[in-house]
Write a protein that holds these residues in place. Structure first.
Motif, PDB file in Angstrom:
ATOM      1  N   PHE A  97       0.940  -1.216   0.210  1.00  0.00           N
ATOM      2  CA  PHE A  97      -0.188   0.340  -0.274  1.00  0.00           C
ATOM      3  C   PHE A  97       0.780   1.486   0.168  1.00  0.00           C
ATOM      4  O   PHE A  97       0.237   2.375  -0.649  1.00  0.00           O
ATOM      5  CB  PHE A  97      -0.502   0.313   1.189  1.00  0.00           C
ATOM      6  N   ASP A 114       1.680   1.700  -3.861  1.00  0.00           N
ATOM      7  CA  ASP A 114       1.506   2.676  -4.627  1.00  0.00           C
ATOM      8  C   ASP A 114       0.974   3.764  -4.028  1.00  0.00           C
ATOM      9  O   ASP A 114       1.402   3.944  -5.123  1.00  0.00           O
ATOM     10  CB  ASP A 114      -0.007   0.969  -4.232  1.00  0.00           C
ATOM     11  N   ARG A 115       1.159   3.901  -2.982  1.00  0.00           N
ATOM     12  CA  ARG A 115       0.656   5.098  -2.594  1.00  0.00           C
ATOM     13  C   ARG A 115       2.019   6.445  -3.124  1.00  0.00           C
ATOM     14  O   ARG A 115       2.270   7.675  -3.493  1.00  0.00           O
ATOM     15  CB  ARG A 115       0.597   5.891  -0.948  1.00  0.00           C
ATOM     16  N   GLY A 134       3.017   6.049  -5.419  1.00  0.00           N
ATOM     17  CA  GLY A 134       3.259   6.111  -7.173  1.00  0.00           C
ATOM     18  C   GLY A 134       3.318   4.757  -8.188  1.00  0.00           C
ATOM     19  O   GLY A 134       3.425   5.335  -9.202  1.00  0.00           O
ATOM     20  N   PRO A 158       3.461   2.103 -10.796  1.00  0.00           N
ATOM     21  CA  PRO A 158       2.596   1.898 -11.546  1.00  0.00           C
ATOM     22  C   PRO A 158       1.744   0.615 -11.354  1.00  0.00           C
ATOM     23  O   PRO A 158       1.925  -0.431 -12.645  1.00  0.00           O
ATOM     24  CB  PRO A 158       2.512   1.589 -12.723  1.00  0.00           C
ATOM     25  N   PHE A 159       1.426   0.093 -10.385  1.00  0.00           N
ATOM     26  CA  PHE A 159       1.166  -1.400 -10.154  1.00  0.00           C
ATOM     27  C   PHE A 159       0.072  -1.521 -11.346  1.00  0.00           C
ATOM     28  O   PHE A 159      -0.637  -1.155 -11.106  1.00  0.00           O
ATOM     29  CB  PHE A 159       0.611  -1.856  -8.760  1.00  0.00           C
ATOM     30  N   ASN A 160      -0.408  -3.154 -11.841  1.00  0.00           N
ATOM     31  CA  ASN A 160      -1.499  -3.425 -12.138  1.00  0.00           C
ATOM     32  C   ASN A 160      -2.404  -3.526 -12.174  1.00  0.00           C
ATOM     33  O   ASN A 160      -2.859  -3.714 -10.578  1.00  0.00           O
ATOM     34  CB  ASN A 160      -1.084  -4.725 -13.008  1.00  0.00           C
ATOM     35  N   ARG A 161      -4.088  -2.972 -12.331  1.00  0.00           N
ATOM     36  CA  ARG A 161      -5.091  -3.077 -11.865  1.00  0.00           C
ATOM     37  C   ARG A 161      -6.241  -4.227 -11.628  1.00  0.00           C
ATOM     38  O   ARG A 161      -5.970  -5.083 -12.753  1.00  0.00           O
ATOM     39  CB  ARG A 161      -5.260  -1.752 -11.773  1.00  0.00           C
ATOM     40  N   THR A 162      -7.293  -4.155 -11.249  1.00  0.00           N
ATOM     41  CA  THR A 162      -8.105  -4.326 -11.514  1.00  0.00           C
ATOM     42  C   THR A 162      -9.535  -4.217 -11.921  1.00  0.00           C
ATOM     43  O   THR A 162      -9.072  -2.424 -12.082  1.00  0.00           O
ATOM     44  CB  THR A 162      -8.894  -5.741 -10.134  1.00  0.00           C
ATOM     45  N   PRO A 163     -10.413  -4.377 -12.743  1.00  0.00           N
ATOM     46  CA  PRO A 163     -11.682  -3.692 -13.507  1.00  0.00           C
ATOM     47  C   PRO A 163     -11.690  -2.945 -12.139  1.00  0.00           C
ATOM     48  O   PRO A 163     -12.016  -1.509 -13.022  1.00  0.00           O
ATOM     49  CB  PRO A 163     -12.252  -4.717 -13.669  1.00  0.00           C
ATOM     50  N   GLU A 164     -11.436  -3.385 -11.268  1.00  0.00           N
ATOM     51  CA  GLU A 164     -12.075  -1.972  -9.918  1.00  0.00           C
ATOM     52  C   GLU A 164     -11.319  -1.105  -9.776  1.00  0.00           C
ATOM     53  O   GLU A 164     -11.934   0.039  -9.116  1.00  0.00           O
ATOM     54  CB  GLU A 164     -12.922  -2.705  -8.900  1.00  0.00           C
ATOM     55  N   GLY A 165     -10.053  -1.333 -10.046  1.00  0.00           N
ATOM     56  CA  GLY A 165      -8.696   0.313 -10.227  1.00  0.00           C
ATOM     57  C   GLY A 165      -7.604  -0.658  -9.127  1.00  0.00           C
ATOM     58  O   GLY A 165      -7.312   0.626  -8.461  1.00  0.00           O
ATOM     59  N   ASN A 166      -8.638  -1.679  -8.503  1.00  0.00           N
ATOM     60  CA  ASN A 166      -8.065  -2.609  -7.231  1.00  0.00           C
ATOM     61  C   ASN A 166      -6.541  -2.573  -7.815  1.00  0.00           C
ATOM     62  O   ASN A 166      -5.861  -3.025  -8.701  1.00  0.00           O
ATOM     63  CB  ASN A 166      -8.130  -3.061  -5.899  1.00  0.00           C
ATOM     64  N   ALA A 218       3.919  -4.876 -11.301  1.00  0.00           N
ATOM     65  CA  ALA A 218       3.970  -3.638 -12.360  1.00  0.00           C
ATOM     66  C   ALA A 218       4.547  -4.150 -13.631  1.00  0.00           C
ATOM     67  O   ALA A 218       5.905  -4.273 -13.899  1.00  0.00           O
ATOM     68  CB  ALA A 218       5.034  -2.393 -11.434  1.00  0.00           C
ATOM     69  N   GLY A 219       3.793  -4.153 -14.179  1.00  0.00           N
ATOM     70  CA  GLY A 219       3.765  -5.070 -15.937  1.00  0.00           C
ATOM     71  C   GLY A 219       4.917  -6.111 -15.320  1.00  0.00           C
ATOM     72  O   GLY A 219       5.242  -7.038 -14.497  1.00  0.00           O
TER      73      GLY A 219
END
Lengths: 252, 669
Positions: free
Chosen positions: B105, B108-109, B111, B113-121, B138-139
């Motif tokens: 977390f 993530d804060r 910055g 650029p982790f890969n995301r779920t459709p919900e943005g998590n 991240a990729g």
């Protein structure tokens, strides 16, 4: 027909001194890249005409084209030496030329001083302001679409290819280069980074900023990571114009 | 330091701590020190943004349980110690697994650029040694992205002013001073053996300089270059750790070297193909017919032997690394299977790329990894199975560090003992320490351990500094001058090695060292060969004394060949620690495998004990005695979870692929 050796012509020299060319011949091996040629010279520091010399100095670290260290001018084109394969550079045994980048002061042989690029990251506040590394819960949500824009921008290695190719980047200009413009776009896209977008735009509007870009578009052609630098420049161009026109309203 | 200013000396010098190494472990330590208000000198061999952490591809583990699979930090902890064959001390591993979700977390804060779920998590993928989706990524360049995030935070501290105890800005002094292209040359130890600073060398001009520090941390990475070619960056010689070891620091578990199952063989380095390829569905196979010379893509499905899937039906291609490596090694080297006749197996994603949508999904998740194959092997991995072979990847061993256990059985945060080496005032973190991985590291736990190590080391150094009656900045300068002069003289002596007495090329000597270590001290270890290695190392140390400075006249400028002599000396010292540790350890555990002691190969031999907890559930402690390592052992803290058999559901070693044409038993290679 490829020969069984690789010929390298290497531009060598000291900081501030004159350059000299040295030619080497090393045994050709499968999957060989420029780095393995230079390593071969370390093991046998003898020129093509049989004179003993010193091993060539160069910068390198990861050898996977993710660190940016081994950037140099190879056959006239700026790129990383690790991903420069001999079979592509010299399919028929043509000599391969290695030169240091020209936009930075030479330290020795193929090593140059790229500190100016890192300094520009300080000037443009190239980071996300966080309140601390302690526990503050999950980060902001980011859409998949935004992540797909941000991730490629974030792969910039500060290698210097783009500024080497840029006609506006040199020791007579303050231009900070396309890479910082593209990174500013990245931080300004981030949901919390956006909160300091204005300060970063101000830096891009200052000395050496975006107005020094001459739109030659060389940068995007040499970026080893395929970063859409010219797209970033045009996005940030619009943002800085908006701020120049309306920023005084927002500052209050 | 209570009465005086804790920030400034009477002559207004800033009292700083020192961090050597600017990868993830070092940078996180710097951030924690700055947050504690302690200014830092950060020394690094390369610009920190070019540190080896960039090479980590796959991801970072954290049991956030986003997929609702019932994963938990406790499960992560257990799989970490099980993956490490129970050789890791359990309290620090528990602390790490508990902290992992918070670390992700935080990143993530910052910055990343982790890969995301459709919900943005945050999205998570599977990695080896677990059945859960636990790896944030991240990729395919997660390490690079994490390093950049920490680099950016540290750059911010480079712009922030030092404040004195009253909160007044100290003119011209920033929280972080970076010294890039600086190489550790020595530790400054006082009469009580406390580390008070370092001597380091500016590689751009050869200048040697003493730095005072009210606590010193080495975050200098692993020793992969000891094995010549590996997946490591060329800067990973282990030199700094070797210098600390030679000055009295204990080096622990040196014999545990992780060999990654899937790397691309080449002349300059062995490039990793990340475990994430298997996490996303990549399959490992060889042609069933040992004589098959066809190109991988031309071999039909029915003629492929998916040996990991056959032998491990539950974990399939995602068994832990040591197991995957030794299975590939055995299949190719001993059983004689090959890929186009080369000593290699196939790692294959082509079955996932049969449709356009499948191909684009693979590209999205693995592009950065597969691009490495495309770029360096010159073949399209979306169309062709990749040829891979195991390669030295990670050192579980490293500088011994302490920890303090809290009442809950986990690591006690804030203790000055955490991550402290055996030299008081000297800390270690990241791959240069030995703490979190036992006998084998789980995939995607290294980025985590580097960052967690830094999060623990910063506060530990702050606590140590606070407790010291005297600051390094109040000690007489003679202490620093002495070590400084010693290192200046040492370097001058190296730099003047020319003439007939110095006939050895150090790079050729390094090549010999690497080839020997790679052949004899990696996947399989045999006592007789290890005896030979130890004897050869004595010979190589003698040759090192005859190794020439290849550029003796270059002074006051970059001189890579002379600096390399120092690093080669360190590599020889660590090679001996590794080989001796391997020779003495009479069992099979994690990455340390002796075929002669494998009960599967020798069911009737009582000496073939496999893992021997009664005798060998112990950490190897190597101390330098002036010539080489002296070994002793200490108990492992297994206070949280009882030992279990490290079982990944192997079916049978003897199982042969069905339909094999010419089954003829083990080949004699």
């Amino acid at each position: 027909m490829a020969t069984d050796t690789v010929t390298l012509k290497i531009k060598r020299g000291e900081s501030g001194g004159a350059s000299r060319w040295e030619e080497f011949r090393v045994p050709r091996k499968p999957m060989m890249n420029v780095i393995s040629c230079l390593m071969e010279i370390q093991k046998h520091p003898v020129t093509a005409d049989g004179r003993g010399t010193t091993p060539v100095n160069w910068e390198s670290s990861c050898l996977e084209e993710v660190c940016g260290a081994c950037t140099m001018v190879i056959n006239g084109r700026v790129r990383q030496a690790c991903s420069a394969l001999v079979k592509d550079l010299s399919p028929k045994g043509e000599p391969i030329t290695l030169e240091p980048m020209t936009k930075f002061p030479r330290e020795r042989d193929l090593v140059v001083n790229r500190q100016r690029m890192f300094d520009a990251l300080r000037t443009t506040r190239a980071w996300i302001e966080i309140d601390g590394s302690h526990q503050l819960g999950a980060g902001p949500k980011v859409s998949q679409d935004d992540q797909e824009v941000m991730y490629p921008l974030s792969r910039c290695m500060t290698c210097g290819c783009c500024v080497e190719a840029c006609p506006n980047y040199n020791d007579r200009s303050d231009f900070m280069g396309p890479q910082v413009i593209s990174l500013t776009r990245l931080y300004n896209m981030h949901p919390s980074g956006r909160m300091q977008a204005g300060a970063r735009l101000d830096a891009l509007m200052g000395a050496g900023g975006i107005s020094d870009c001459g739109k030659a578009q060389n940068c995007v052609q040499v970026c080893p990571k395929g970063i859409p630098l010219t797209e970033s420049i045009s996005v940030m161009g619009r943002e800085t114009i908006k701020r120049a026109l309306f920023g005084w309203l927002l500052k209050g | 330091m209570a009465a005086k200013s804790s920030i400034l000396t009477q002559s207004n010098q800033v009292r700083r701590a020192i961090v050597v190494g600017g990868g993830l472990g070092g940078l996180m330590t710097v951030i924690k020190l700055c947050e504690a208000g302690i200014p830092v000198d950060l020394l690094s061999l390369v610009p920190v943004k070019r540190s080896h952490s960039v090479c980590a591809q796959g991801g970072i583990n954290a049991s956030v349980n986003v997929k609702g699979e019932g994963d938990s930090p406790y499960t992560h902890f257990y799989e970490t110690v099980k993956g490490g064959d129970f050789l890791a001390n359990q309290p620090p591993c528990k602390g790490m697994a508990d902290a992992a979700p918070g670390i992700v977390f935080m990143l993530d804060r910052m910055g990343v650029p982790f890969n995301r779920t459709p919900e943005g998590n945050l999205d998570f993928r599977r990695f080896g040694g677990t059945l859960f989706h636990r790896t944030a990524f991240a990729g395919a360049t997660t390490g690079q992205q994490l390093l950049y995030a920490l680099d950016e935070q540290v750059r911010r501290y480079e712009t922030l002013d030092v404040e004195d105890d009253r909160g007044v800005t100290v003119p011209g002094e920033k929280m972080v001073r970076k010294f890039e292209f600086w190489d550790l040359a020595g530790l400054v130890l006082d009469d009580e053996g406390v580390c008070r600073g370092v001597v380091a060398q500016d590689l751009k001009n050869g200048e040697m300089r003493a730095f005072r520090g009210d606590a010193v941390c080495l975050a200098t990475g692993g020793p992969g270059l000891v094995f010549g070619r590996s997946t490591n960056s060329v800067i990973n010689t282990g030199s700094a750790a070797a210098i600390a070891y030679k000055q009295g620091a204990i080096y622990a578990n040196g014999e545990f070297i992780q060999v990654h199952p899937t790397a691309i063989p080449a002349a300059d380095k062995l490039r990793l193909i990340s475990e994430s390829v298997r996490g996303e569905g990549g399959r490992v196979w060889v042609p069933k017919d040992r004589k098959d010379r066809r190109h991988g893509k031309d071999i039909p499905e029915a003629e492929r032997y998916y040996f990991l899937e056959d032998r491990y039906p539950k974990y399939r291609n995602l068994v832990p690394r040591d197991i995957a490596s030794s299975e590939i090694f055995r299949t190719v080297i001993h059983e004689g299977y090959s890929a186009e006749g080369e000593q290699a197996a196939y790692l294959d994603v082509t079955h996932l790329c049969k449709t356009a949508s499948g191909k684009s999904a693979v590209r999205k998740k693995l592009e950065g990894v597969l691009e490495i194959y495309e770029k360096f092997a010159g073949e399209d991995p979306y169309e062709n199975p990749m040829k891979i072979f195991p390669a030295v990847h990670y050192s579980m061993g490293g500088l011994w560090v302490d920890f303090e256990k809290g009442a809950d059985g986990s690591l006690k945060p804030g203790s000055a003992r955490n991550q402290a080496t055996s030299i008081p005032g000297l800390y270690a973190t990241g791959e240069s320490d030995y703490q979190f991985h036992g006998a084998n590291r789980l995939g995607a736990n290294s980025l985590l351990s580097c960052i967690y190590g830094g999060m623990v080391t910063g506060p530990a150094m702050a606590a140590w500094r606070e407790a010291q009656p005297r600051s390094a900045f109040d000690l007489p300068s003679t202490l620093f001058d002495t070590e400084h002069k010693r290192r200046v003289d040492e370097y001058a002596a190296l730099g003047s090695r020319s003439g007939a007495d110095y006939s050895v090329n150090p790079y050729q000597l390094h090549e010999k060292l690497g080839e020997m270590m790679l052949q004899k001290v990696t996947v399989e270890r045999h006592d007789a060969e290890l005896d030979g290695v130890l004897a050869s190392l004595q010979d190589m140390k003698a040759q090192w004394r005859k190794a020439a400075a290849l550029d003796p006249t270059a002074k006051g400028t970059i001189n890579q060949p002379t600096v390399f002599l120092r690093h080669l000396d360190g590599m020889l010292a660590l090679a001996e620690v590794i080989a001796r540790g391997a020779r003495e350890r009479e069992e099979c555990r994690g990455a340390h495998y002796k075929p002669a002691l494998d009960p599967e190969l020798h069911p009737d031999d009582p000496k073939a004990v496999g893992r021997d907890d009664a005798r060998w559930l112990k950490t190897t402690l190597a101390t330098y005695d002036g010539e080489g390592p002296t070994l002793r052992y200490e108990a492992v803290d297994v206070s949280l979870e009882p030992l279990a058999k490290r079982d990944y559901g192997k079916v049978s070693a003897a199982k042969k692929p069905t339909g094999e044409a010419d089954a003829q038993g083990p080949a004699n290679t």
